[in-house]
Structure formats: C-alpha cells, structure tokens
Design an enzyme around this catalytic site. Structure first.
Site, PDB file in Angstrom:
ATOM      1  N   HIS A 243       0.841  -1.301   0.145  1.00  0.00           N
ATOM      2  CA  HIS A 243      -0.216  -0.167  -0.207  1.00  0.00           C
ATOM      3  C   HIS A 243       0.856   1.208  -0.075  1.00  0.00           C
ATOM      4  CE1 HIS A 243      -2.976   2.950   1.054  1.00  0.00           C
ATOM      5  NE2 HIS A 243      -2.219   3.274   2.476  1.00  0.00           N
TER       6      HIS A 243
ATOM      7  N   GLU B 246       0.793   5.672  12.868  1.00  0.00           N
ATOM      8  CA  GLU B 246      -0.495   5.227  13.351  1.00  0.00           C
ATOM      9  C   GLU B 246      -0.505   3.867  13.541  1.00  0.00           C
ATOM     10  OE1 GLU B 246      -2.881   7.478  13.733  1.00  0.00           O
ATOM     11  OE2 GLU B 246      -4.640   6.369  13.195  1.00  0.00           O
ATOM     12  N   ASP B 247       0.044   2.868  12.625  1.00  0.00           N
ATOM     13  CA  ASP B 247      -0.221   1.724  12.635  1.00  0.00           C
ATOM     14  C   ASP B 247       1.177   0.761  13.283  1.00  0.00           C
ATOM     15  OD1 ASP B 247      -2.399   2.063  11.431  1.00  0.00           O
ATOM     16  OD2 ASP B 247      -1.745   1.349   9.517  1.00  0.00           O
TER      17      ASP B 247
HETATM   18 MN    MN Z   1      -2.887   4.644   4.007  1.00  0.00          MN
END
Ligand code: MN
Length: 699
Positions: free
Chosen positions: A48, A76-77
C-alpha cells in the site's frame, strides 16, 4: 526488494542517486515496520505505501514527499515515533507523516451536506503543508482502487466519504485527473447498480457516437488546418459520475445527457484560443448564453479554458473547450503541476511551490479583474483564520481563530452560553478560556441557573458571545443594583422601612434630585454613586434624624445571592460564617473580604470605605475557595484527589498544577463550597489520604 524496483525506476527519471538511496532507506523502515501486517486483500501491507509513493512519483514530487508517502502509516499502525522519523529522515518527513496521521484520525460522521463543506475546510485548515493533503489524496486513491476486498457497509462508507470530501478537495486543488478517478471509483462503490446501468448504456451508445465524433473532429480539424492554426482536437467521453450528476441535477434523461458531444481543442497560445473560437463559431452556430471565458476569469482553482456550446450537424449539441497546452496541464494536475513541470530536483522547496501555485492563481485573478470570492475561497483553504471543531454528536462548528469554549457555547445557542459552567475538550476538563484547535471535540457542561461571568469578556472572540454576555450583565446589573440599593437604603433608614413611604413621596424625592424614577435612585445607591445615608436623610422627616443616627451601625446582612454588585474578594475568598467586612467601591458595589484578610487589615477603620457586614443565617449557595494541595508524585494522584473532592460535593472550578521537584507536586484547586463547615469537611477528607503531604487554604 522487488516491490521497490518499480518505484525506483520511476524515481531515477527525475531524482539523483543519493536521493533515491535515502528513499530506499525509508522503504526499508516502512517494510520492516509493517512486517507481518496484511491488507484486507491478503497482500502484505507494504504494497500500500509503495503504491501511494508511486502515485506521487508520477507527479515528480520531491524526495520528502515520497519518503513520507512510504512511511505514512508507521506512526498510526506501528510503534514508530515521530522523533525516530525525524532522526532518520529529517524534520520535514516527520512533520508530513504526523500531519497525515492526524487527518486519518478525524472521521467524517454526519451526513448533512453543509457539514461536508466544513469538513473539507477543516481538513485543509489542519495542515501546515499542502503536501500532507496531496499524500492523503494519493492514499485515498489507492485505497479506492483496492476497495473491493472490504465489507460492503465499510465500502459504502468510504465511497461516500470519497465523493463528499476527497473528490471535492482534489477539485479545489485543481487536480482533475485524481478527482475524476476518485469519483469513478466512489460512484461504482456507492451505487453499484446505477453505475452499471449507466456504464452499459454508454457502451451501447458508443458505437453510434463513434462515427459522429469522427465526423465532427474531422470538420473542426480541416477548418483549423485551412486557417493554418496548429491545434489538437480531441473527442471527449464524459465520466460516468458526471453523466449521473447531470441526470440528477438537471433531471434529464440519459439520452438528453448523451446527445451532447464534447470536444477539446488544445493549442499553443491564448491568442490562438480566441481565434479558434471565432472559427468554430463560424463553422457551427453557437447556442446563445452558453459561452464562458474562463481564460479571462479563471475558476477558483486556477482552471482556464474557453467553453462554448454549438449546434452541430443534425441539430446535435457540441460542447467545446479551447485551451493552451499549459492550461491543459494546470487543469489536469492543478497544484501538482508545479512539481511536475517546474521541478529541478529539490532546488524549489514544497512550500515555495504551493506559494507559486497561489501566486499564479492571484496573477490570473488580477488580470481577470475583480472577484473577491475567488481570493476568499483560496485563502480560507490555504491560510486558514478559522478553527473547525466538533460537537459531541459530530456536527462541525466554525469559529474564528483563537475562539474559546465560551464562543463555542454561544455559537450553539445563547442559552447554552448563558448557562455554561465548564467544558471538556477531547474528553478532558479544560479551562473555559482555552483557545480551540482544529479537529477537537468540544462538550459544554451547563447548569440550570448558572450565569455568564463578566471575566469571560476578557477572552471571548466572537461578537455573538460578547454581545450576549454584555446584554445579560446589563440587565442583571440594573435589577441587582435596585435590589441592593433598596437594602442599603432600608438599613440607613434605621427602624423605619422603605415601605413606610408612599410612592408619591418617593417620586418627589427622585424628581428633586433630578432622577426619573425612584428605582433609578435605588440603582444609583446600589452602584455606589449615591450615599444611602444622604437619601435616607432626605426621606426622613427632620425630627427623626437624630434618633436614627445610631442605628446605622447595624451590619448589613449578606445573603450570598446578590450577584454582581456584591462580590467576593479574590485575595481571601470569604465563605459563609467567617467574620467578614465590606469594602465599598464607587460604581462597583461592595466587595466582601474576610475580616482577617491582610489586604484590608490596616484600613478597616476608614468608615468612608469600609462598612460592617455579617452573613445572614441559612445561606444557600456556592462560594469559591482556593486550596493548595501538595501531593506526593504518584500515578493517578490528580484523579484521586479530584474524586475525593467531588465525593465531598464540592465543584471544582479550576485546577493549576505546579511541578515542584521529583517527589511532590502542588495542585492549586479553585472549588466552590457551601460554607465554613463544608470546607473543613473537605479538608479533613483530603488530608486523610497518604498521598497528600500538605493542604493549605490560600490567603
Ligand atoms: Mn494509508
């Protein structure tokens, strides 16, 4: 590593080897951080960010943007911190990634269309650097391209958000290419059936149309060749979503929409554009009222073109757009055009490019003459002077920059503002004077019977809040002044009372001293502008004067509900049943101090300024006190102290924390209590806990 190869080839066409190597480092960190994570399609997650970076590399974005695109989900992840990114790739990359993460966190929650406009503005206002928006658009574009593997309800929500928020943002930035792809993908995911119907219909119509398009293209091209004008003529097919939108907005049938044939003529100069227009108008008859000159007056996003509609063979409508090559590039790529066509590696930083874009818009506009709206639109987006915040149910409220929760409360409703006592910002209790920031959720806590506080006037920003507070205070002031005035006068009258005098006598007195009504006289007394003793003197018959002289020493009873004209000193915060004294201040009523307050101790004998007062019995109400609580530095200690105070039924008005040393903190509480006993009770309860070192009442 093969994943990186394709991107690498793209980068090598416009970046130097050192820059490509840096980007490769970013790729490696992203790959390792997302190790083991999968997309819902089952692909490794890293596919991605690489795809997002590739979208941006097509526009020849600078290395920072490409690195940030590769790393856009790691804060974020994954457990990667902003500091880590700054260390490895520089502050700019870290800021960009953080900016993208912040945008990802806010969710578009309400359906209302007016809210979508505000939401878009909020997104634009939240970013310092326009590249954050561009990364977000690329991110959304790739997510839309791979939407198929999501649950249907999720797919619809994301599609809806794409159509309402992201496609219009792409349009605002002039990026028609990305915009139309977002719309196409959004349309097919949001309304799969309608999409399919229109798609099939377009396919069926295409056969017939092909011939017509070729004929018309040929005649236009011939005509231009005959005039020796160099230009490309393109037959355009309308996007499915724009066909759908036309059908819906204009309530037209599919055939009506499809009966229109669209062409684009691209040439070398502005001058040629106008000449081509002239020849086309002689080739086919123009439809009146349909000519638009977006070259002279560009659209807000910088779009330029001549638009005209002509009557073609067999009465068909022909829409033509005529523009230069550079207008074409601007139309397709908008703000990104400045990366694509002007970039010599990183000699031209991003901010400058965005500014160049703005500048080119301004120049276009100044040539086109007046259109304030245009400048306003762009300015709001790029140089925001507004803040956008959420109500708890997800509506967006727009306020001027620097606005506070009080402004927010009045923006919701006058009653909310008037009865506001506290607020939560992102679920945390915060002072009412806190300046709001974009994207926060604000919750106003109200209490029945609460009143606006005059001190609010020192920090509110909006006219609405200011006007409402003033209005409320003015009314309150008049009523309270009269009330206080009559009590002061009553006291000055000794064993006589105001009720002993009839209205005519009172009115006569008012007239004598040049006031309209007796209430005005009372108000003046209350405000401290007239001396109660003087008025009493005038009311009482002469012979009673002397025997009443002694009674004026009887203390005035304070009930605690007098409002603005009786106030409580901030230095000592007196509470019921403590010995008190009143300071009479000209024009502002009276201020109650504790009798032992060091600010008044020396002057109390001055009868012109101080008067004796006492608490009335059975006082109901809330009185502010300040407590300094020194606590040992333990986890959660603030929460525990506040809950003890709340359990003791005191309201906390404000908390200040002074960091002291490693072991203790000073918590300064302002809270409201009922009286001396209540306060003693609270202090006892707080002191009982072993995390409390010391507790002091501020004097
Ligand atoms: Mn993204």
């Amino acid at each position: 590593m093969y994943l990186f190869t394709g991107l690498k080839e793209q980068l090598e066409t416009y970046l130097n080897p050192e820059q490509v190597r840096q980007i490769q480092d970013a790729y490696i960190l992203a790959r390792d951080s997302h190790q083991g994570q999968l997309r819902s399609s089952g692909d490794p997650y890293i596919t991605h960010p690489v795809a997002v970076a590739r979208i941006l590399a097509e526009y020849h974005f600078d290395p920072q943007t490409i690195m940030a695109a590769l790393l856009h989900d790691v804060i974020e992840d994954c457990d990667v911190s902003k500091e880590q990114l700054a260390e490895g790739f520089g502050g700019q990359v870290a800021d960009l990634v953080e900016g993208v993460s912040k945008l990802t966190q806010i969710k578009f929650r309400t359906r209302a269309e007016a809210q979508a406009e505000n939401f878009r503005k909020m997104m634009m206002a939240m970013v310092q650097d326009i590249r954050v928006i561009l990364i977000k658009l690329a991110d959304r574009l790739h997510n839309m391209r791979t939407l198929g593997s999501l649950r249907p309800d999720k797919r619809r929500r994301i599609a809806n958000e794409t159509l309402e928020i992201y496609a219009p943002i792409a349009l605002r930035l002039g990026m028609y290419g990305i915009r139309s792809e977002l719309e196409d993908l959004g349309f097919s995911a949001r309304y799969p059936m309608r999409y399919q119907v229109i798609k099939d219909a377009v396919k069926r119509a295409r056969g017939n149309r092909k011939e017509i398009i070729q004929t018309i293209t040929g005649s236009i091209q011939d005509r231009l060749d005959a005039e020796a004008l160099h230009a490309r003529v393109l037959g355009r097919e309308k996007d499915l979503f724009s066909i759908y939108r036309k059908m819906k907005e204009k309530r037209s049938s599919f055939n009506e929409v499809m009966d229109v044939y669209a062409f684009r003529v691209i040439c070398d100069s502005e001058d040629t554009c106008y000449r081509i227009l002239g020849f086309l108008h002689s080739l086919y008859i123009p439809v009146p009222g349909r000519f638009k000159d977006y070259i002279a007056i560009p659209k807000a996003n910088g779009y330029q073109s001549l638009h005209s509609t002509l009557k073609g063979p067999h009465g068909l409508h022909i829409e033509v757009q005529i523009r230069t090559e550079s207008m074409e590039q601007m139309a397709e790529n908008g703000v990104a055009a400045h990366w694509l066509y002007k970039s010599n590696n990183d000699s031209n930083p991003a901010e400058l490019k965005a500014r160049e874009w703005m500048k080119s818009l301004m120049e276009l506009q100044s040539r086109a003459g007046d259109s304030m709206e245009f400048i306003e639109n762009v300015k709001i987006d790029l140089f925001p002077d507004e803040v956008f915040v959420f109500t708890p149910n997800g509506s967006i409220i727009v306020l001027p920059h620097g606005a506070t929760p009080i402004d927010f409360a009045y923006a919701i409703h006058t009653d909310v503002g008037n009865s506001c006592i506290a607020c939560k910002i992102d679920r945390q209790i915060m002072p009412l004077s806190t300046p709001l920031i974009n994207g926060s959720t604000v919750e106003i806590i109200t209490a029945p019977g609460a009143k606006p506080n005059p001190s609010w006037l020192s920090f509110v920003i909006t006219g609405k809040a200011r006007a409402n507070i003033r209005h409320f205070l003015k009314h309150l002031r008049q009523d309270e002044a009269i009330e206080l005035g009559s009590r002061l006068l009553d006291r000055a009258l000794g064993d006589r009372s105001l009720d002993d005098f009839d209205d005519a006598t009172k009115q006569q007195l008012a007239t004598n001293i040049r006031h309209k009504t007796f209430d005005d006289v009372l108000a003046e007394i209350g405000l401290g502008r007239l001396a109660s003793l003087v008025i009493a003197h005038r009311l009482l018959p002469k012979h009673q004067d002397e025997e009443n002289a002694e009674t004026e020493d009887k203390p005035l009873a304070i009930r605690g509900t007098e409002g603005l004209l009786v106030s409580y000193a901030k230095c000592c915060h007196p509470i019921p049943y403590e010995p008190i004294v009143a300071f009479v201040s000209e024009g502002r009523g009276i201020v109650i101090h504790r009798a032992d307050c060091k600010n008044v101790a020396k002057h109390q004998a001055d009868e012109n300024k101080y008067m004796p007062v006492q608490w009335e019995e059975d006082i109901q109400g809330e009185f502010a006190v300040e407590l300094k609580i020194i606590v040992f530095n333990e986890r959660g200690v603030l929460a525990r102290v506040t809950s003890v105070i709340a359990d003791a039924e005191a309201n906390i008005v404000n908390i200040d924390i002074d960091q002291q040393d490693g072991t203790t903190n000073i918590l300064n509480f302002t809270m409201t209590v009922k009286n001396r006993l209540h306060l003693a009770n609270i202090i006892r309860k707080v002191r009982r806990h072993k995390f409390v070192n010391k507790i002091l009442r501020n004097k």
